[in-house]
Scaffold this motif. Structure first.
Motif, PDB file in Angstrom:
ATOM      1  N   VAL A 269     -10.766 -35.031 116.799  1.00  8.84           N
ATOM      2  CA  VAL A 269     -10.435 -33.808 116.060  1.00  8.84           C
ATOM      3  C   VAL A 269     -11.639 -33.433 115.196  1.00  8.84           C
ATOM      4  O   VAL A 269     -12.152 -34.276 114.449  1.00  8.84           O
ATOM      5  N   SER A 270     -12.067 -32.178 115.313  1.00  6.76           N
ATOM      6  CA  SER A 270     -13.184 -31.683 114.509  1.00  6.76           C
ATOM      7  C   SER A 270     -12.728 -30.444 113.749  1.00  6.76           C
ATOM      8  O   SER A 270     -12.463 -29.399 114.344  1.00  6.76           O
ATOM      9  N   LEU A 271     -12.610 -30.598 112.458  1.00  5.57           N
ATOM     10  CA  LEU A 271     -12.117 -29.500 111.626  1.00  5.57           C
ATOM     11  C   LEU A 271     -13.213 -28.458 111.427  1.00  5.57           C
ATOM     12  O   LEU A 271     -14.369 -28.789 111.164  1.00  5.57           O
ATOM     13  N   THR A 272     -12.822 -27.189 111.530  1.00  2.54           N
ATOM     14  CA  THR A 272     -13.739 -26.095 111.225  1.00  2.54           C
ATOM     15  C   THR A 272     -13.451 -25.594 109.805  1.00  2.54           C
ATOM     16  O   THR A 272     -12.435 -25.946 109.189  1.00  2.54           O
ATOM     17  N   TYR A 273     -14.357 -24.756 109.317  1.00  6.02           N
ATOM     18  CA  TYR A 273     -14.110 -24.170 107.996  1.00  6.02           C
ATOM     19  C   TYR A 273     -12.863 -23.286 108.034  1.00  6.02           C
ATOM     20  O   TYR A 273     -12.128 -23.192 107.049  1.00  6.02           O
ATOM     21  N   THR A 274     -12.600 -22.649 109.175  1.00  3.33           N
ATOM     22  CA  THR A 274     -11.394 -21.826 109.303  1.00  3.33           C
ATOM     23  C   THR A 274     -10.131 -22.677 109.128  1.00  3.33           C
ATOM     24  O   THR A 274      -9.184 -22.271 108.439  1.00  3.33           O
ATOM     25  N   LEU A 276      -9.785 -25.416 107.411  1.00  2.00           N
ATOM     26  CA  LEU A 276      -9.646 -25.771 105.994  1.00  2.00           C
ATOM     27  C   LEU A 276      -9.182 -24.567 105.170  1.00  2.00           C
ATOM     28  O   LEU A 276      -8.358 -24.700 104.264  1.00  2.00           O
ATOM     29  N   LEU A 277      -9.716 -23.380 105.491  1.00  2.00           N
ATOM     30  CA  LEU A 277      -9.333 -22.193 104.730  1.00  2.00           C
ATOM     31  C   LEU A 277      -7.864 -21.836 104.947  1.00  2.00           C
ATOM     32  O   LEU A 277      -7.197 -21.348 104.026  1.00  2.00           O
ATOM     33  N   VAL A 278      -7.349 -22.049 106.156  1.00  2.00           N
ATOM     34  CA  VAL A 278      -5.926 -21.808 106.403  1.00  2.00           C
ATOM     35  C   VAL A 278      -5.090 -22.662 105.465  1.00  2.00           C
ATOM     36  O   VAL A 278      -4.114 -22.196 104.846  1.00  2.00           O
ATOM     37  N   LYS A 279      -5.457 -23.927 105.323  1.00  2.00           N
ATOM     38  CA  LYS A 279      -4.708 -24.838 104.456  1.00  2.00           C
ATOM     39  C   LYS A 279      -4.870 -24.455 102.984  1.00  2.00           C
ATOM     40  O   LYS A 279      -3.904 -24.478 102.212  1.00  2.00           O
ATOM     41  N   VAL A 280      -6.084 -24.087 102.595  1.00  2.00           N
ATOM     42  CA  VAL A 280      -6.333 -23.689 101.205  1.00  2.00           C
ATOM     43  C   VAL A 280      -5.507 -22.455 100.844  1.00  2.00           C
ATOM     44  O   VAL A 280      -4.870 -22.384  99.790  1.00  2.00           O
ATOM     45  N   VAL A 308       0.247 -18.050 107.897  1.00  2.00           N
ATOM     46  CA  VAL A 308      -1.125 -17.562 107.736  1.00  2.00           C
ATOM     47  C   VAL A 308      -1.644 -17.086 109.086  1.00  2.00           C
ATOM     48  O   VAL A 308      -1.620 -17.833 110.070  1.00  2.00           O
ATOM     49  N   GLY A 309      -2.097 -15.824 109.143  1.00  2.00           N
ATOM     50  CA  GLY A 309      -2.663 -15.281 110.368  1.00  2.00           C
ATOM     51  C   GLY A 309      -4.148 -15.587 110.479  1.00  2.00           C
ATOM     52  O   GLY A 309      -4.867 -15.568 109.471  1.00  2.00           O
ATOM     53  N   VAL A 310      -4.597 -15.871 111.688  1.00  2.00           N
ATOM     54  CA  VAL A 310      -6.010 -16.146 111.950  1.00  2.00           C
ATOM     55  C   VAL A 310      -6.506 -15.120 112.966  1.00  2.00           C
ATOM     56  O   VAL A 310      -6.033 -15.088 114.110  1.00  2.00           O
ATOM     57  N   ALA A 311      -7.429 -14.260 112.551  1.00  2.00           N
ATOM     58  CA  ALA A 311      -7.920 -13.201 113.424  1.00  2.00           C
ATOM     59  C   ALA A 311      -8.796 -13.786 114.543  1.00  2.00           C
ATOM     60  O   ALA A 311      -9.642 -14.648 114.289  1.00  2.00           O
ATOM     61  N   VAL A 312      -8.560 -13.298 115.759  1.00  2.00           N
ATOM     62  CA  VAL A 312      -9.350 -13.713 116.926  1.00  2.00           C
ATOM     63  C   VAL A 312      -9.912 -12.446 117.572  1.00  2.00           C
ATOM     64  O   VAL A 312      -9.149 -11.565 117.979  1.00  2.00           O
ATOM     65  N   SER A 335      -5.671 -27.456 113.010  1.00  2.00           N
ATOM     66  CA  SER A 335      -6.864 -27.334 113.842  1.00  2.00           C
ATOM     67  C   SER A 335      -6.495 -27.180 115.312  1.00  2.00           C
ATOM     68  O   SER A 335      -7.064 -26.335 116.024  1.00  2.00           O
ATOM     69  N   VAL A 336      -5.524 -27.966 115.782  1.00  2.00           N
ATOM     70  CA  VAL A 336      -5.101 -27.886 117.181  1.00  2.00           C
ATOM     71  C   VAL A 336      -4.504 -26.513 117.473  1.00  2.00           C
ATOM     72  O   VAL A 336      -4.794 -25.897 118.508  1.00  2.00           O
TER      73      VAL A 336
END
Length: 353
Positions: A269-274, A276-280, A308-312, A335-336
């Motif tokens: 598992v490799s966490l991205t800044y995105t 972490l920001l979703v969790k924050v 939390v929405g994540v734009a793609v 992350s998954v």
């Protein structure tokens, strides 16, 4: 309900400062009224006892509607059904003898609310008849003056402070006085202000209005683009959109990502800044639940779930898959989900739900 300015048509009863049975004096604040611009205290027009309150807190009341009934001490006042307007009893006061002209001009005494209303409506307080203690002008005196005078012309309600010479020069040079900030006493526009504005206008370059070109092709908007347009419009109508720009030192944030990725390396598992920001953001919404809300005709609805929405970004638009209950999900699970949503979005395999 007094009219605070020329555009006001109704006001909201914010808070009653008195209750039925209270003894009040002339000029005493009775209630707070909320308009689209200010929160304003409405004063009592006379001495007496509050016989009945006719408007509830939170109600929107039109201008000139009756808000309360004030009776004399010991007077039996028949209760009025809310929504009706009783015939007002007009008291005629004897005309005050005209004061002997004096060489010294004394500013009339007025309550803060009366002075504020007079300034808004460009009313000369020396023309208003005072009924308060010691010749003090009350807010009700201003309203009575307005009622007797009738609606003021637009020119009067927007009257600017300018010297006669400044007005004449502005007319000759075609200068708009309302666009000038006066340098004279009390921001009064004087001759030099007009001349400077006229000179600046003469030196300003003439900007030609570009001619709009006719479209050579119109691409019909449908499918995902049409949905994006509808959802963006709905978002603007149901949420208070605020854009805030700030700078932060993200050194600790970068170090946190590195440390977490070292621990999760064995699980691939490799966490991205995105991630972490979703969790924050989810944790921030849990701490400040009033930000997790939507606007409806009924009011502000606080939402029970934190999603939390994540734009793609796609070739032909933008989709926003949602991480549901993001505040309860582990970082590895977030992350998954983010990776899965991005891959399915780009391969056009996302489904509603």
């Amino acid at each position: 309900m007094l009219q605070m300015d020329q555009t006001m048509t109704k006001g909201k009863i914010g808070k009653w400062l008195v209750k039925e049975g209270d003894t009040v004096t002339q000029g005493q604040p009775l209630l707070e009224i909320e308009t689209d611009k200010v929160v304003h205290e409405q004063e009592s027009p006379t001495d007496g006892v509050i016989a009945q309150l006719l408007a509830e807190e939170g109600a929107n009341v039109p201008v000139n509607a009756l808000l309360a009934i004030i009776g004399a001490p010991g007077e039996e006042v028949a209760r009025v059904e809310v929504g009706t307007t009783p015939e007002p009893q007009v008291s005629v006061q004897p005309a005050q003898p005209k004061a002997t002209p004096s060489t010294t001009t004394v500013a009339p005494k007025a309550s803060p609310a009366a002075r504020q209303l007079a300034e808004k409506l460009a009313i000369d307080l020396t023309e208003v008849k005072a009924s308060g203690p010691g010749g003090r002008i009350l807010e009700s005196d201003i309203q009575r003056y307005i009622d007797l005078r009738g609606p003021a012309p637009i020119e009067e309600t927007t009257r600017l402070k300018a010297s006669p010479l400044a007005r004449r020069l502005a007319k000759e040079h075609g200068v708009d006085l309302s666009a000038i900030i006066g340098s004279g006493p009390d921001s009064r526009v004087v001759r030099d202000d007009v001349l400077q504005a006229s000179a600046a206008a003469a030196e300003a370059p003439v900007i030609e209005t570009p001619v709009l070109q006719q479209a050579t092709e119109v691409i019909p908007m449908g499918g995902i683009r049409e949905i994006i347009a509808e959802r963006m419009t709905m978002s603007l109508q149901t949420n208070a959109s605020v854009t805030l720009h700030t700078e932060v030192d993200a050194t600790a944030f970068v170090e946190l990502r590195r440390m977490l990725n070292d621990k999760l390396q064995a699980r691939e598992v490799s966490l991205t800044y995105t991630d972490l920001l979703v969790k924050v953001v989810a944790n921030a919404l849990r701490e400040h639940p009033r930000l997790n809300a939507t606007l409806t005709d009924e009011g502000i609805h606080l939402l029970p779930e934190i999603n939390v929405g994540v734009a793609v970004a796609l070739d032909d638009g933008l989709v926003v898959p949602v991480i549901r209950n993001a505040d309860k999900e582990r970082l590895s699970e977030i992350s998954v989900q983010v990776r899965d949503f991005a891959e399915r979005a780009r391969s056009n395999q996302l489904t509603p739900g």
